[in-house]
Design a protein around this motif. Structure first.
Motif, PDB file in Angstrom:
ATOM      1  N   ALA A 169       0.823  -1.211   0.000  1.00  0.00           N
ATOM      2  CA  ALA A 169       0.000   0.000   0.000  1.00  0.00           C
ATOM      3  C   ALA A 169       0.859   1.265   0.000  1.00  0.00           C
ATOM      4  CB  ALA A 169      -0.923   0.004   1.219  1.00  0.00           C
ATOM      5  N   ALA A 170       1.924   1.266   0.793  1.00  0.00           N
ATOM      6  CA  ALA A 170       2.799   2.441   0.856  1.00  0.00           C
ATOM      7  C   ALA A 170       3.443   2.704  -0.502  1.00  0.00           C
ATOM      8  CB  ALA A 170       3.873   2.230   1.926  1.00  0.00           C
ATOM      9  N   THR A 171       3.836   1.637  -1.189  1.00  0.00           N
ATOM     10  CA  THR A 171       4.433   1.786  -2.512  1.00  0.00           C
ATOM     11  C   THR A 171       3.405   2.268  -3.525  1.00  0.00           C
ATOM     12  OG1 THR A 171       5.934  -0.035  -1.978  1.00  0.00           O
ATOM     13  CG2 THR A 171       5.772   0.618  -4.296  1.00  0.00           C
ATOM     14  N   GLN A 172       2.207   1.691  -3.471  1.00  0.00           N
ATOM     15  CA  GLN A 172       1.153   2.093  -4.411  1.00  0.00           C
ATOM     16  C   GLN A 172       0.780   3.558  -4.244  1.00  0.00           C
ATOM     17  OE1 GLN A 172      -1.640  -0.953  -3.356  1.00  0.00           O
ATOM     18  NE2 GLN A 172      -1.230  -2.149  -5.194  1.00  0.00           N
ATOM     19  N   ARG A 173       0.794   4.040  -3.013  1.00  0.00           N
ATOM     20  CA  ARG A 173       0.493   5.470  -2.802  1.00  0.00           C
ATOM     21  C   ARG A 173       1.472   6.349  -3.560  1.00  0.00           C
ATOM     22  NH1 ARG A 173       0.096   4.621   2.744  1.00  0.00           N
ATOM     23  NH2 ARG A 173       1.987   5.839   3.035  1.00  0.00           N
ATOM     24  N   LEU A 174       2.736   5.968  -3.520  1.00  0.00           N
ATOM     25  CA  LEU A 174       3.747   6.759  -4.234  1.00  0.00           C
ATOM     26  C   LEU A 174       3.531   6.674  -5.737  1.00  0.00           C
ATOM     27  CD1 LEU A 174       6.946   5.709  -2.216  1.00  0.00           C
ATOM     28  CD2 LEU A 174       5.461   7.688  -1.839  1.00  0.00           C
ATOM     29  N   LEU A 176       0.817   6.093  -7.330  1.00  0.00           N
ATOM     30  CA  LEU A 176      -0.461   6.679  -7.755  1.00  0.00           C
ATOM     31  C   LEU A 176      -0.577   8.150  -7.359  1.00  0.00           C
ATOM     32  CD1 LEU A 176      -2.826   3.736  -6.707  1.00  0.00           C
ATOM     33  CD2 LEU A 176      -2.147   4.346  -9.040  1.00  0.00           C
ATOM     34  N   ALA A 177       0.520   8.731  -6.917  1.00  0.00           N
ATOM     35  CA  ALA A 177       0.479  10.092  -6.368  1.00  0.00           C
ATOM     36  C   ALA A 177      -0.073  11.113  -7.354  1.00  0.00           C
ATOM     37  CB  ALA A 177       1.874  10.510  -5.906  1.00  0.00           C
ATOM     38  N   HIS A 178       0.114  10.884  -8.636  1.00  0.00           N
ATOM     39  CA  HIS A 178      -0.344  11.846  -9.642  1.00  0.00           C
ATOM     40  C   HIS A 178      -1.553  11.330 -10.426  1.00  0.00           C
ATOM     41  CE1 HIS A 178       3.188  14.196  -8.746  1.00  0.00           C
ATOM     42  NE2 HIS A 178       3.958  13.154  -8.973  1.00  0.00           N
ATOM     43  N   ASP A 179      -2.183  10.303  -9.884  1.00  0.00           N
ATOM     44  CA  ASP A 179      -3.345   9.709 -10.541  1.00  0.00           C
ATOM     45  C   ASP A 179      -4.607   9.932  -9.706  1.00  0.00           C
ATOM     46  OD1 ASP A 179      -2.016   8.434 -12.832  1.00  0.00           O
ATOM     47  OD2 ASP A 179      -1.029   7.206 -11.307  1.00  0.00           O
ATOM     48  N   PRO A 180      -5.771   9.828 -10.324  1.00  0.00           N
ATOM     49  CA  PRO A 180      -7.028  10.144  -9.639  1.00  0.00           C
ATOM     50  C   PRO A 180      -7.567   8.986  -8.792  1.00  0.00           C
ATOM     51  CG  PRO A 180      -7.499   9.578 -11.899  1.00  0.00           C
ATOM     52  CD  PRO A 180      -5.998   9.547 -11.765  1.00  0.00           C
ATOM     53  N   ILE A 181      -6.685   8.360  -8.004  1.00  0.00           N
ATOM     54  CA  ILE A 181      -7.077   7.244  -7.142  1.00  0.00           C
ATOM     55  C   ILE A 181      -6.555   7.512  -5.738  1.00  0.00           C
ATOM     56  CG2 ILE A 181      -6.911   4.760  -6.724  1.00  0.00           C
ATOM     57  CD1 ILE A 181      -6.356   4.393  -9.710  1.00  0.00           C
ATOM     58  N   ASP A 182      -7.447   7.444  -4.756  1.00  0.00           N
ATOM     59  CA  ASP A 182      -7.042   7.565  -3.353  1.00  0.00           C
ATOM     60  C   ASP A 182      -6.832   6.178  -2.775  1.00  0.00           C
ATOM     61  OD1 ASP A 182      -7.210  10.462  -2.869  1.00  0.00           O
ATOM     62  OD2 ASP A 182      -9.330  10.187  -3.328  1.00  0.00           O
ATOM     63  N   LEU A 183      -5.740   5.973  -2.046  1.00  0.00           N
ATOM     64  CA  LEU A 183      -5.432   4.700  -1.421  1.00  0.00           C
ATOM     65  C   LEU A 183      -5.314   4.910   0.086  1.00  0.00           C
ATOM     66  CD1 LEU A 183      -3.306   1.915  -2.875  1.00  0.00           C
ATOM     67  CD2 LEU A 183      -3.084   2.443  -0.445  1.00  0.00           C
ATOM     68  N   VAL A 184      -6.113   4.154   0.838  1.00  0.00           N
ATOM     69  CA  VAL A 184      -6.252   4.375   2.278  1.00  0.00           C
ATOM     70  C   VAL A 184      -6.043   3.071   3.037  1.00  0.00           C
ATOM     71  CG1 VAL A 184      -7.840   5.124   4.104  1.00  0.00           C
ATOM     72  CG2 VAL A 184      -7.874   6.258   1.861  1.00  0.00           C
ATOM     73  N   LEU A 185      -5.392   3.159   4.206  1.00  0.00           N
ATOM     74  CA  LEU A 185      -5.205   2.021   5.097  1.00  0.00           C
ATOM     75  C   LEU A 185      -6.071   2.185   6.339  1.00  0.00           C
ATOM     76  CD1 LEU A 185      -1.355   1.333   5.227  1.00  0.00           C
ATOM     77  CD2 LEU A 185      -3.105  -0.316   4.568  1.00  0.00           C
ATOM     78  N   LEU A 186      -6.844   1.168   6.681  1.00  0.00           N
ATOM     79  CA  LEU A 186      -7.500   1.096   7.977  1.00  0.00           C
ATOM     80  C   LEU A 186      -6.663   0.166   8.856  1.00  0.00           C
ATOM     81  CD1 LEU A 186     -11.289   0.703   7.047  1.00  0.00           C
ATOM     82  CD2 LEU A 186      -9.856   2.759   7.091  1.00  0.00           C
ATOM     83  N   GLN A 187      -6.434   0.561  10.104  1.00  0.00           N
ATOM     84  CA  GLN A 187      -5.585  -0.218  10.994  1.00  0.00           C
ATOM     85  C   GLN A 187      -6.306  -0.487  12.324  1.00  0.00           C
ATOM     86  OE1 GLN A 187      -2.384   2.700  10.823  1.00  0.00           O
ATOM     87  NE2 GLN A 187      -1.135   1.309   9.604  1.00  0.00           N
ATOM     88  N   PRO A 188      -7.280  -1.404  12.299  1.00  0.00           N
ATOM     89  CA  PRO A 188      -8.015  -1.700  13.529  1.00  0.00           C
ATOM     90  C   PRO A 188      -7.203  -2.558  14.486  1.00  0.00           C
ATOM     91  CG  PRO A 188      -8.832  -3.037  11.726  1.00  0.00           C
ATOM     92  CD  PRO A 188      -7.814  -2.111  11.136  1.00  0.00           C
ATOM     93  N   GLY A 189      -7.530  -2.428  15.770  1.00  0.00           N
ATOM     94  CA  GLY A 189      -7.024  -3.338  16.788  1.00  0.00           C
ATOM     95  C   GLY A 189      -8.049  -4.423  17.021  1.00  0.00           C
ATOM     96  N   PRO A 190      -8.276  -4.816  18.279  1.00  0.00           N
ATOM     97  CA  PRO A 190      -9.227  -5.906  18.550  1.00  0.00           C
ATOM     98  C   PRO A 190     -10.660  -5.539  18.198  1.00  0.00           C
ATOM     99  CG  PRO A 190      -8.469  -4.886  20.592  1.00  0.00           C
ATOM    100  CD  PRO A 190      -7.616  -4.332  19.509  1.00  0.00           C
ATOM    101  N   PRO A 254      -9.589  11.887   1.888  1.00  0.00           N
ATOM    102  CA  PRO A 254      -9.399  11.041   3.071  1.00  0.00           C
ATOM    103  C   PRO A 254      -7.959  11.037   3.558  1.00  0.00           C
ATOM    104  CG  PRO A 254      -9.564   9.702   1.102  1.00  0.00           C
ATOM    105  CD  PRO A 254      -9.885  11.106   0.677  1.00  0.00           C
ATOM    106  N   LYS A 255      -7.790  10.717   4.829  1.00  0.00           N
ATOM    107  CA  LYS A 255      -6.449  10.543   5.385  1.00  0.00           C
ATOM    108  C   LYS A 255      -5.821   9.285   4.801  1.00  0.00           C
ATOM    109  CE  LYS A 255      -7.731  10.567   9.709  1.00  0.00           C
ATOM    110  NZ  LYS A 255      -7.650  10.582  11.203  1.00  0.00           N
ATOM    111  N   LEU A 256      -4.522   9.168   4.929  1.00  0.00           N
ATOM    112  CA  LEU A 256      -3.830   7.996   4.398  1.00  0.00           C
ATOM    113  C   LEU A 256      -4.022   6.780   5.285  1.00  0.00           C
ATOM    114  CD1 LEU A 256      -0.455   9.620   3.265  1.00  0.00           C
ATOM    115  CD2 LEU A 256      -2.553   9.293   1.944  1.00  0.00           C
TER     116      LEU A 256
END
Length: 292
Positions: A169-174, A176-190, A254-256
């Motif tokens: 995901a971190a690589t894809q964000r870079l 896609l930085a100039h493309d019209p796609i937002d990439l977001v990570l959700l990081q839930p715990g329990p 959205p936030k990253l």
């Protein structure tokens, strides 16, 4: 600079493809988005789950086994046809864990874990990116975990799969930085879900029958996985993740990353503040480990 299309909020009539909708976070997310007017395409792996899912009245249902490349390809094409070639958002939610000390996790077990959590998810994401670039907008949300940035013992194969997902995901964000796609990570715990039950079944399938110096630790782990008691402190219902997903879809920009539950937020902070050895000791305790 990104196109303004990439930062517009999703309108309720748009299609959202969600993997792993049979229970837990996937089902709660599909329910909430459906209630809010989104066209939810719900993916399920087990054919026996279809009749139950159809009762929710989602826009469409697609069988998907992320461990099977052909299934991924067919499921995506089916979903795209059902959505009239316009899928705005992909929520990569489907995943599972196989607990056990890494010395007891064979290569075959690790490959099985990665087939779904990493390889299938990556293949589906590739297909989504190609379509979103073609249509000129899109949003991809990965459901990662606190274990995607903080490892805990006895969860090594799952840790590794989520660390890999975050790296992708971190690589894809870079990229896609100039493309019209937002990439977001959700990081839930329990989160309250079928995850513990499924993890126990996978442990019995892959690990339980072999001799191990961790036998007593495994007995304690099984008690935790099968306990019919109140959830551990700070555990949230699956709806908590669904609500964050909804906010991601509604956000103009959205936030990253979105850390969900107190443990996820706390360990993110502690990773920055504590020396590595101190953090290791804390994680051993949090993992339910300690001396054998």
């Amino acid at each position: 600079m990104k196109s303004m299309l990439s930062s517009r909020p999703i309108r309720p009539y748009e299609c959202v493809l969600i993997t792993g909708c049979s229970s837990g976070i996937g089902l709660a997310s599909a329910e909430l988005l459906h209630q809010q007017g989104y066209k939810v395409i719900a993916c399920y792996r087990n054919p026996d789950d279809l009749a139950r899912l159809e009762a929710y009245g989602f826009y469409a249902y697609v069988q998907l086994d992320l461990a099977d490349p052909n299934s991924v390809e067919q499921a995506w094409q089916t979903a795209l046809d059902l959505a009239d070639q316009q899928i705005y958002a992909l929520f990569n939610n489907a995943a599972f864990g196989t607990p056990g000390a890494l010395e007891d996790i064979s290569r075959k077990v690790l490959e099985d874990q990665f087939q779904t959590n990493v390889f299938g998810t990556h293949q589906l994401t590739q297909l989504a990116i190609k379509q979103m670039l073609k249509q000129g907008y899109g949003r991809i949300i990965h459901n990662s975990s606190v274990l995607g940035f903080t490892a805990m013992s006895l969860r090594g194969s799952y840790n590794a799969s989520k660390f890999a997902l975050e790296g992708l995901a971190a690589t894809q964000r870079l990229e896609l930085a100039h493309d019209p796609i937002d990439l977001v990570l959700l990081q839930p715990g329990p989160i309250i879900s079928q995850f513990r039950h499924n993890a126990h079944q996978n442990f019995l399938k892959w690990v339980a029958d072999q001799p191990s110096r961790h036998e007593q630790t495994y007995q304690n782990m099984i008690c935790r996985l099968t306990a019919d008691t109140a959830p551990a402190p700070f555990t949230l219902p699956a709806e908590a993740v669904a609500k964050v997903l909804l906010s991601v879809l509604r956000a103009r920009r959205p936030k990253l990353q979105y850390r969900i539950t107190l443990p996820s937020k706390a360990f993110h902070l502690l990773r920055r503040l504590l020396p590595a050895r101190w953090l290791d000791r804390l994680l051993i305790i949090a993992s339910g480990g300690g001396k054998r």
